[in-house]
Enzyme design. Sequence first.
Site, PDB file in Angstrom:
ATOM      1  N   TYR A 131       0.802  -1.224   0.000  1.00 36.37           N
ATOM      2  CA  TYR A 131       0.000   0.000   0.000  1.00 36.37           C
ATOM      3  C   TYR A 131       0.834   1.273   0.000  1.00 36.37           C
ATOM      4  CZ  TYR A 131      -4.484  -2.345   0.390  1.00 36.37           C
ATOM      5  OH  TYR A 131      -5.612  -3.086   0.125  1.00 36.37           O
ATOM      6  N   ASP A 277      -7.347 -32.827   7.607  1.00 35.19           N
ATOM      7  CA  ASP A 277      -8.479 -33.465   6.938  1.00 35.19           C
ATOM      8  C   ASP A 277      -7.969 -34.504   5.954  1.00 35.19           C
ATOM      9  OD1 ASP A 277     -10.584 -32.063   8.152  1.00 35.19           O
ATOM     10  OD2 ASP A 277     -10.408 -30.386   6.745  1.00 35.19           O
TER      11      ASP A 277
END
Length: 397
Positions: A131, A277
């Site tokens: 930025y 998972d």
Amino acid sequence: MEGKRRRLQMESQAESVILLTKIKEFTRVLLTDLTNGRSPLILIDRFRSYCAVPNANWFRSNSNQSPFHLFVSDIFLQCSFCASDLPYGKEALTLSTKSRAHRLVVMLRVMLIVQKLLQENKHSSKRDIYYTYPSLFLDQSMVDQAINDICIFMQCSRHNLNVVSAGNGLTMGWIRFSEGERKFDCISSPNSVHPVPVHVEEVKVFQRLANDQFCNANHCIVITVSNLLKTLVSFGTIFLCLNFIFIQGRGYPDIPTRRFLRLLVEKLRLPVYCLVDCDPYGFDILTTYRFGSMQMAYDTKHLRVPEIRWLGAFPSDSERYFVPKQCILPLTAEDKRKVEAMLLRCYLQREVPQWRLELKLMLQKGVKFEIEALSAHALSYLSDSYIPSKIERKLIM
């Protein structure tokens, strides 16, 4: 302790001085080339954490293209770079094309920002840097690439540039540590989560208490599933008795989480297990902890945790632990492509062939399931049965 703190500060200052000297010399050479009408040429080493090794079917179908033994030798030569932290080639940054010139300009602008951070002893995030000049950088990925290029060129890690990542990791359990002047006492409140320290190089104190009244075993478990940590601990008093330390990585691990885990394992010499998972992305996260990521391959030796073991969930666990059929999902076409690509990674066959067999089983069965699917048996099943049985029966890889 105060003497150690001063010594670490002096070492950090010395590293900053070295980097500032390198930046100054780099700028001098660049200006000299431009002044003399020469186009700058910057060579950046390229690194990788793995290469894709063809399987036996590939060899059989392509045996006429080149002598088999020569091809195999070439593959092992390629893999030697993946296993040794050595660069496998170089990339040239020049002003010859618009895209390369822009990349070089971005790198120089980011280097100036880094120079100021080092001079003022301040820190900044990659997003903050973006930025400062969004119209020049165009995209966050350009800043990320520039920071990686600077690290490779200067032969340092990202934190040496005073560029930090916003840590998403959490930790809890039987551990005390301090980060600079901040102290974290997880032992006094073992059911409370604490943020993983961002400035891992400032972590100076590690302390683990042995709860010998119950058991002198000690373990570290890395959980990659969001919100699972609090659920496990809320139902599992056994973890407090076994002196567990938990780290929650929330999906793909950020740099502070990986550095903190590596430091913890080095200091405490604990067995460390990873719970993911049972799907292609969970497996990819697991390999990131153990072998590092391709994007940060140049700094893998400071980020990987080769001691980590796979606790679960395995594809074979669906039958061993009777995962309900309604909790099992089919692999998507994208899932299958990802598994097929991961099966070719050289380090799986070289270092963890058992992992590769489980990954093949996932592809053969064509299904996946989340770790929370085991909670269908009971809300406390993961904490009371699954994890303890895995560790006690050594059902880990």
